[in-house]
Design an enzyme around this catalytic site. Structure first.
Site: not given
Length: 351
Positions: A20, A316, A319
């Site tokens: 991600s 978050d 990340h």
């Protein structure tokens, strides 16, 4: 100094593999995946102000690296695939493709329940791209094109995070040392396959300080929210194995490759220890989320988000913010040997 034309000639394409941290929207095409970022408040600082599938308030590392070498961000692979899973005939693949998937790991079982594209499958998708490049360009031109291109690998975070989750099943199967060894040996085989398919310039990042991300601090369940020391210890052990692996590959087995290893852990740890040097004031709490450390509830549309994203380390639960992603790529691209071995990416592109 190299101009725009020189850079484009040096780096005709970027082929990105990973998780991600560099996913630019592949997971949006996985209908059953819950590991998606296609909803607010993701993308709030992106040029469009809308979510893009990036796990970020804005751009991520894939975007910033592309900018450095004067290329557009490579499209997500799944955006180029038809409903019958065939790669559409398109010139888009010549400038690069992004195969990265949120939740992906080096090992196939990582986040299997949530649906992501493991590294093995990403490499398989690349083999189809390679096949089409040869058809489009001819074998000799494709070989030259790929030899000049960058092959970026940003992965391993999820493998280690899953190992150190509460009630982790994989931790019952392997000791930490066995697991780290398995990660390294699996990655080695996949790098060798990419080499057989034309890759010659690799950009490989180590795993960051995963034990200090907001969700890991929350799970420590103590008043001062410390990092998960064990997770960080084995992350460092994995990174050591990764550096040795790359060095051995270059010296003994794949003598025609060049690579740049980026010590993400060292940079992130320095930010945590000396945040003021980087213009960061909040290193523990996520910008977007709810509850303690904004980590009890993820960055969903119902969540709160901080007004000044640029002073937060984390966007978050896991990340970095756009600001931190940009800073990481600045160091990866033209940083010193303190953070990049045996060369930085700026040097790599001209080797």
């Amino acid at each position: 100094m190299f101009g725009y034309g020189d850079l484009c000639e040096s780096v005709p394409a970027i082929y990105t593999f990973g998780d991600s941290l560099v996913d630019v929207g592949n997971n949006d095409f996985l209908s059953d995946s819950i590991l998606r970022a296609d909803f607010p408040h993701n993308g709030i600082d992106f040029p469009t102000g809308k979510p893009t599938g990036r796990f970020s308030n804005g751009k991520n590392s894939a975007d910033f690296l592309a900018e450095k070498v004067g290329l557009p961000t490579a499209p997500p692979y799944l955006s180029l695939v038809s409903k019958d899973n065939k790669l559409n005939s398109t010139n888009a693949i010549v400038a690069g493709v992004n195969f990265a998937s949120g939740g992906a790991g080096i090992l196939n079982g990582t986040n299997e329940l949530y649906e992501s594209i493991p590294l093995t499958q990403q490499v398989e998708y690349y083999s189809l791209v390679h096949q089409q490049l040869v058809q489009q360009m001819g074998s000799a031109r494709a070989k030259t094109h790929l030899a000049k291109s960058l092959f970026v690998i940003v992965i391993g975070n999820n493998d280690l995070l899953s190992y150190f989750e509460n009630d982790s099943q994989v931790s019952k199967q392997y000791t930490p040392q066995q697991y780290v060894n398995l990660m390294a040996s699996t990655l080695k085989q996949l790098i060798k396959r990419l080499h057989r398919l034309g890759a010659r310039k690799f950009v490989v990042t180590g795993v960051g300080v995963i034990g200090c991300c907001p969700i890991q601090r929350l799970q420590m369940n103590t008043t001062n929210d410390p990092c998960n020391i064990e997770a960080n210890y084995w992350t460092k052990k994995y990174n050591i194995r990764l550096k040795i692996l790359l060095k051995k590959l270059m010296k003994t087995q794949l003598a025609d490759i060049n690579y740049s290893y980026f010590d993400t852990y060292r940079v992130m740890n320095d930010v945590i220890q000396n945040p003021q040097n980087y213009g960061i004031s909040e290193i523990k709490e996520a910008c977007c989320g709810m509850g303690k450390l904004n980590a009890e509830i993820p960055c969903l549309p119902i969540a709160n988000y901080c007004s000044n994203r640029s002073d937060h380390l984390f966007w978050d639960l896991y990340h970095p913010t756009e600001t931190v992603s940009r800073m990481l790529i600045d160091l990866l691209y033209n940083g010193s040997r303190q953070f990049t071995l045996p060369m930085n990416v700026e040097y790599l592109v001209h080797t």
